[in-house]
Design a protein around this motif. Structure first.
Motif, PDB file in Angstrom:
ATOM      1  N   LEU A 152       0.846  -1.194   0.000  1.00 34.79           N
ATOM      2  CA  LEU A 152       0.000   0.000   0.000  1.00 34.79           C
ATOM      3  C   LEU A 152       0.880   1.241   0.000  1.00 34.79           C
ATOM      4  CD1 LEU A 152      -2.820   1.310   0.243  1.00 34.79           C
ATOM      5  CD2 LEU A 152      -2.568   1.161   2.733  1.00 34.79           C
ATOM      6  N   VAL A 153       0.650   2.129  -0.986  1.00 35.27           N
ATOM      7  CA  VAL A 153       1.384   3.390  -1.055  1.00 35.27           C
ATOM      8  C   VAL A 153       0.502   4.421  -1.753  1.00 35.27           C
ATOM      9  CG1 VAL A 153       2.542   2.653  -3.178  1.00 35.27           C
ATOM     10  CG2 VAL A 153       3.474   4.559  -1.877  1.00 35.27           C
ATOM     11  N   ASP A 154       0.382   5.601  -1.150  1.00 39.42           N
ATOM     12  CA  ASP A 154      -0.381   6.704  -1.751  1.00 39.42           C
ATOM     13  C   ASP A 154      -1.783   6.282  -2.195  1.00 39.42           C
ATOM     14  OD1 ASP A 154       1.810   8.307  -1.398  1.00 39.42           O
ATOM     15  OD2 ASP A 154       2.577   8.007  -3.428  1.00 39.42           O
ATOM     16  N   LYS A 155      -2.482   5.543  -1.320  1.00 38.70           N
ATOM     17  CA  LYS A 155      -3.840   5.075  -1.604  1.00 38.70           C
ATOM     18  C   LYS A 155      -3.912   4.172  -2.834  1.00 38.70           C
ATOM     19  CE  LYS A 155      -6.525   8.581   0.778  1.00 38.70           C
ATOM     20  NZ  LYS A 155      -7.706   9.463   0.724  1.00 38.70           N
ATOM     21  N   LYS A 156      -2.796   3.532  -3.137  1.00 35.09           N
ATOM     22  CA  LYS A 156      -2.751   2.567  -4.233  1.00 35.09           C
ATOM     23  C   LYS A 156      -2.242   1.240  -3.692  1.00 35.09           C
ATOM     24  CE  LYS A 156      -1.770   6.188  -7.629  1.00 35.09           C
ATOM     25  NZ  LYS A 156      -1.513   7.279  -6.683  1.00 35.09           N
ATOM     26  N   VAL A 157      -2.858   0.155  -4.116  1.00 38.33           N
ATOM     27  CA  VAL A 157      -2.451  -1.181  -3.700  1.00 38.33           C
ATOM     28  C   VAL A 157      -1.707  -1.814  -4.864  1.00 38.33           C
ATOM     29  CG1 VAL A 157      -3.212  -3.415  -2.841  1.00 38.33           C
ATOM     30  CG2 VAL A 157      -4.460  -1.348  -2.197  1.00 38.33           C
ATOM     31  N   LEU A 158      -0.435  -2.111  -4.657  1.00 38.08           N
ATOM     32  CA  LEU A 158       0.440  -2.570  -5.731  1.00 38.08           C
ATOM     33  C   LEU A 158       0.833  -4.022  -5.518  1.00 38.08           C
ATOM     34  CD1 LEU A 158       2.811   0.529  -5.641  1.00 38.08           C
ATOM     35  CD2 LEU A 158       0.633   0.309  -6.826  1.00 38.08           C
ATOM     36  N   SER A 159       0.971  -4.752  -6.616  1.00 38.41           N
ATOM     37  CA  SER A 159       1.309  -6.168  -6.508  1.00 38.41           C
ATOM     38  C   SER A 159       2.775  -6.450  -6.775  1.00 38.41           C
ATOM     39  CB  SER A 159       0.448  -6.984  -7.474  1.00 38.41           C
ATOM     40  OG  SER A 159       0.619  -6.515  -8.794  1.00 38.41           O
ATOM     41  N   SER A 160       3.485  -5.544  -7.431  1.00 40.14           N
ATOM     42  CA  SER A 160       4.883  -5.796  -7.761  1.00 40.14           C
ATOM     43  C   SER A 160       5.534  -4.494  -8.186  1.00 40.14           C
ATOM     44  CB  SER A 160       4.993  -6.819  -8.901  1.00 40.14           C
ATOM     45  OG  SER A 160       4.504  -6.259 -10.111  1.00 40.14           O
ATOM     46  N   LYS A 161       6.845  -4.574  -8.485  1.00 41.23           N
ATOM     47  CA  LYS A 161       7.551  -3.396  -8.980  1.00 41.23           C
ATOM     48  C   LYS A 161       7.011  -2.969 -10.334  1.00 41.23           C
ATOM     49  CE  LYS A 161      11.918  -4.072  -6.545  1.00 41.23           C
ATOM     50  NZ  LYS A 161      13.381  -4.228  -6.674  1.00 41.23           N
ATOM     51  N   GLU A 162       6.544  -3.915 -11.128  1.00 38.93           N
ATOM     52  CA  GLU A 162       6.059  -3.593 -12.461  1.00 38.93           C
ATOM     53  C   GLU A 162       4.558  -3.332 -12.404  1.00 38.93           C
ATOM     54  OE1 GLU A 162       7.406  -5.963 -15.594  1.00 38.93           O
ATOM     55  OE2 GLU A 162       9.460  -5.934 -14.909  1.00 38.93           O
ATOM     56  N   ASN A 163       4.182  -2.264 -11.684  1.00 36.89           N
ATOM     57  CA  ASN A 163       2.771  -1.913 -11.559  1.00 36.89           C
ATOM     58  C   ASN A 163       2.448  -0.771 -12.510  1.00 36.89           C
ATOM     59  OD1 ASN A 163       3.224   0.702  -9.898  1.00 36.89           O
ATOM     60  ND2 ASN A 163       4.339  -0.871  -8.744  1.00 36.89           N
ATOM     61  N   ILE A 164       1.166  -0.551 -12.724  1.00 40.10           N
ATOM     62  CA  ILE A 164       0.755   0.408 -13.748  1.00 40.10           C
ATOM     63  C   ILE A 164       1.063   1.848 -13.363  1.00 40.10           C
ATOM     64  CG2 ILE A 164      -1.033  -1.075 -14.703  1.00 40.10           C
ATOM     65  CD1 ILE A 164      -3.093   0.392 -13.077  1.00 40.10           C
ATOM     66  N   TRP A 165       1.380   2.104 -12.070  1.00 39.09           N
ATOM     67  CA  TRP A 165       1.710   3.468 -11.665  1.00 39.09           C
ATOM     68  C   TRP A 165       3.212   3.729 -11.634  1.00 39.09           C
ATOM     69  CZ3 TRP A 165      -2.382   0.889  -9.210  1.00 39.09           C
ATOM     70  CH2 TRP A 165      -3.642   1.438  -9.456  1.00 39.09           C
ATOM     71  N   GLY A 166       4.011   2.679 -11.796  1.00 38.73           N
ATOM     72  CA  GLY A 166       5.458   2.852 -11.788  1.00 38.73           C
ATOM     73  C   GLY A 166       6.037   3.116 -10.408  1.00 38.73           C
ATOM     74  N   HIS A 167       5.298   2.803  -9.328  1.00 34.62           N
ATOM     75  CA  HIS A 167       5.791   3.023  -7.968  1.00 34.62           C
ATOM     76  C   HIS A 167       6.815   1.960  -7.585  1.00 34.62           C
ATOM     77  CE1 HIS A 167       3.387   6.356  -6.622  1.00 34.62           C
ATOM     78  NE2 HIS A 167       2.254   5.764  -6.942  1.00 34.62           N
ATOM     79  N   ASP A 168       7.810   2.359  -6.822  1.00 31.64           N
ATOM     80  CA  ASP A 168       8.789   1.424  -6.276  1.00 31.64           C
ATOM     81  C   ASP A 168       8.202   0.810  -5.004  1.00 31.64           C
ATOM     82  OD1 ASP A 168      10.983   0.000  -5.550  1.00 31.64           O
ATOM     83  OD2 ASP A 168      12.312   1.729  -5.277  1.00 31.64           O
ATOM     84  N   THR A 169       8.275  -0.512  -4.874  1.00 35.08           N
ATOM     85  CA  THR A 169       7.698  -1.184  -3.709  1.00 35.08           C
ATOM     86  C   THR A 169       8.752  -1.581  -2.674  1.00 35.08           C
ATOM     87  OG1 THR A 169       7.803  -3.307  -4.883  1.00 35.08           O
ATOM     88  CG2 THR A 169       5.743  -2.069  -5.024  1.00 35.08           C
ATOM     89  N   ASP A 170      10.004  -1.244  -2.910  1.00 37.82           N
ATOM     90  CA  ASP A 170      11.060  -1.599  -1.963  1.00 37.82           C
ATOM     91  C   ASP A 170      10.806  -0.926  -0.615  1.00 37.82           C
ATOM     92  OD1 ASP A 170      12.364  -3.138  -3.803  1.00 37.82           O
ATOM     93  OD2 ASP A 170      13.795  -1.582  -4.406  1.00 37.82           O
ATOM     94  N   GLY A 171      10.925  -1.717   0.447  1.00 33.39           N
ATOM     95  CA  GLY A 171      10.802  -1.183   1.792  1.00 33.39           C
ATOM     96  C   GLY A 171       9.388  -0.988   2.279  1.00 33.39           C
ATOM     97  N   LEU A 172       8.394  -1.295   1.460  1.00 34.44           N
ATOM     98  CA  LEU A 172       7.008  -1.114   1.882  1.00 34.44           C
ATOM     99  C   LEU A 172       6.511  -2.344   2.639  1.00 34.44           C
ATOM    100  CD1 LEU A 172       5.481   0.430  -1.365  1.00 34.44           C
ATOM    101  CD2 LEU A 172       6.221   1.632   0.692  1.00 34.44           C
ATOM    102  N   GLN A 173       5.581  -2.116   3.558  1.00 35.65           N
ATOM    103  CA  GLN A 173       5.021  -3.214   4.334  1.00 35.65           C
ATOM    104  C   GLN A 173       4.086  -4.054   3.467  1.00 35.65           C
ATOM    105  OE1 GLN A 173       2.726  -1.997   7.713  1.00 35.65           O
ATOM    106  NE2 GLN A 173       2.486  -4.069   8.516  1.00 35.65           N
ATOM    107  N   LYS A 174       4.209  -5.368   3.579  1.00 35.10           N
ATOM    108  CA  LYS A 174       3.363  -6.260   2.798  1.00 35.10           C
ATOM    109  C   LYS A 174       1.982  -6.381   3.428  1.00 35.10           C
ATOM    110  CE  LYS A 174       7.064  -9.170   0.905  1.00 35.10           C
ATOM    111  NZ  LYS A 174       7.614 -10.537   0.824  1.00 35.10           N
ATOM    112  N   ILE A 175       0.985  -6.564   2.576  1.00 34.00           N
ATOM    113  CA  ILE A 175      -0.387  -6.808   3.016  1.00 34.00           C
ATOM    114  C   ILE A 175      -0.787  -8.195   2.523  1.00 34.00           C
ATOM    115  CG2 ILE A 175      -2.793  -6.063   2.856  1.00 34.00           C
ATOM    116  CD1 ILE A 175      -1.782  -3.264   2.265  1.00 34.00           C
ATOM    117  N   ARG A 176      -1.319  -8.995   3.433  1.00 34.20           N
ATOM    118  CA  ARG A 176      -1.735 -10.353   3.063  1.00 34.20           C
ATOM    119  C   ARG A 176      -3.059 -10.290   2.306  1.00 34.20           C
ATOM    120  NH1 ARG A 176      -1.242 -15.686   5.097  1.00 34.20           N
ATOM    121  NH2 ARG A 176      -2.025 -16.994   3.400  1.00 34.20           N
TER     122      ARG A 176
END
Length: 530
Positions: A152-176
């Protein structure tokens, strides 16, 4: 003009009266209450709520009877958890000058929904599930089916580094994220508000209860945690946020003790907020408004010329799928540098000054469409191979380049070698016409034959010199560039549908006319295509 008196009179005609709202927080809401008689449920009390006295849209309809068998949220389609009944689909205009017609439509439509909507229509319910879920938190997501953890970042839920918003997921807390086979049928108080009601609703998924309990305990201890559920077959993602009832328990700094968290859990002293995730993918985004037979997905496209036409055409073709799909890519070619005088007709802004158009446009496009595959080449097209492309879009407006391209491509096609098709787009004169020319295996007319056929010797154009040698500037409005880009999209759609009945396209702009299409045959004595 105050339309409230006429609407009050119209509602009164049908037995509904104006209901003043004494709650200050809803002081702008305009309410009318009355009864609707149905054969199915008997007499029902209904309130119609306008958002405010401006009266610019249809009112919401709320059922006041909360104990009628079969008439419950999640059991009865179109009825959400706030007992609001959906009765109009947006296809009808709200006419403030026809209050009696509007009120009659509202009341008869509500009655029609109540009389004829089937119970437990699960297909209808899952389509409307967002309304039934009554989410407290709403996010956007790019959640792929095969993954069990998201971020979860900036009200967006991302599944991987290759997401449609181009957000970096390194260091983010995982959600089950837990998978459900389908939407469970309601068998508890709705909507779920604590662990016990969640268990009652998900009784067939007992295997995940311990994980949910642990998530709640973690949320109480660590100032909040999230759990998501995914119904793959429906592309639905929703869930819960669990947290401490107040910052007193968590101290705002360090975790509370496990024993305290367990006590708070046992006494239901914790916050539960429902989450809704609008889940998207590249294919959903790019095909939502585009028929499958007119998408550029998986096509290898070369866009030549990033001036006034090419720069405005680029985002249009990406929205149509260019640069996407496993084998798709978009190549940008231009050897020109952006100058301030480009501003009035170019897609790019003044900050691009001094940079190659390819560099800045690629950066801008990837900022807007980070999931696209875009390459650039800041040299002349003659230094670049034409092999490996499905289509070349020539927007240079330079006859010499168009002629060179057509000659190269026609030679390849006539020799049976693999070659791209060509669509050339340009503006004629000072914006009087926009025109386009198509070369394909079915249309082998060269540009010279098009030129002779469409341009007579007396069609001289007034060319205005800007200020120096080799500094030609032809003034025309930005609207001509946009019409040229749209003409290019028109020809692209015909190319995608394998419609090669025409190879020359034209639209007059002063005044604006419809697009005309023509099939121009090679001249008999043409050395290239005759």
């Amino acid at each position: 003009m105050n339309h409230l008196p006429s609407f009050t009179a119209a509602f009164y005609k049908y037995g509904f009266t104006f209901k003043p709202d004494i709650q200050l927080k809803e002081s702008d809401v305009v309410k009318y209450g009355g009864n609707i008689v149905t054969d199915r449920f008997g007499t029902l009390e209904v309130e119609f709520h306008f958002k405010n006295s401006d009266l610019i849209e249809f009112p919401s309809a709320y059922l006041q009877n909360r104990s009628v068998a079969g008439l419950e949220p999640y059991i009865f389609p179109h009825l959400d958890c706030k007992w609001k009944l959906c009765y109009e689909d947006g296809s009808r205009d709200f006419d403030v000058y026809n209050p009696y017609g509007v009120v009659n439509f509202c009341i008869s439509s509500v009655k029609n929904v109540l009389e004829y909507t089937p119970y437990n229509d699960i297909e209808e319910i899952w389509r409307e599930f967002r309304q039934y879920w009554c989410a407290d938190l709403s996010y956007h997501g790019d959640i792929q089916n095969e993954l069990n953890n998201v971020y979860l970042v900036d009200k967006k839920v991302l599944s991987s580094k290759e997401n449609i918003w181009g957000h970096d997921t390194d260091g983010l807390q995982k959600i089950r994220i837990f998978d459900l086979e389908d939407l469970p049928i309601l068998n508890a108080d709705w909507p779920p508000t604590n662990f016990e009601s969640i268990k009652a609703w998900l009784k067939d998924y007992e295997i995940i209860f311990n994980d949910i309990k642990k998530a709640i305990l973690d949320g109480i201890r660590f100032n909040g945690t999230n759990v998501l559920f995914r119904v793959k077959s429906r592309n639905l993602v929703f869930g819960f946020f669990f947290g401490p009832l107040s910052s007193i328990h968590s101290n705002g700094r360090r975790p509370v003790r496990s024993r305290v968290a367990r006590d708070l859990f046992a006494s239901n002293t914790y916050i539960v907020k429902r989450i809704w995730v609008d889940n998207y993918s590249k294919s959903i985004l790019l095909t939502a408004n585009t028929p499958k037979d007119t998408t550029l997905d998986n096509k290898k496209i070369l866009l030549l010329g990033l001036g006034t036409i090419g720069s405005n055409l680029a985002p249009l073709i990406i929205r149509n799928g260019a640069g996407n799909g496993p084998s798709g890519r978009l190549q940008l070619i231009d050897n020109d540098i952006y100058e301030p005088y480009n501003l009035s007709r170019h897609y790019l802004g003044i900050k691009a000054t001094g940079y190659y158009k390819t560099e800045v446009l690629k950066y801008k496009l990837l900022e807007d469409f980070p999931f696209s595959k875009i390459d650039m080449f800041s040299e002349c097209i003659t230094q670049h191979s034409l092999k490996g492309y499905d289509l070349i879009l020539d927007t240079t407006g330079e006859i010499a380049i168009t002629t060179w391209l057509a000659e190269k491509i026609l030679s390849l096609k006539k020799s049976g070698k693999e070659s791209p098709d060509l669509i050339s787009i340009w503006i004629k004169g000072q914006g009087q016409y926009v025109q386009s020319y198509l070369v394909s295996a079915q249309n082998l007319t060269c540009h010279q034959c098009i030129k002779v056929k469409k341009y007579s010797s007396d069609q001289h154009e007034d060319i205005i010199l800007r200020d120096s040698c080799r500094s030609v500037f032809i003034p025309f409005p930005i609207s001509a560039s946009l019409y040229a880009s749209l003409l290019g999209v028109h020809v692209l759609k015909k190319w995608l549908k394998n419609d090669f009945s025409s190879n020359f396209f034209e639209q007059k702009l002063d005044p604006v006319s419809e697009i005309t299409e023509e099939s121009i045959l090679p001249m008999e004595k043409c050395l290239l295509c005759g």
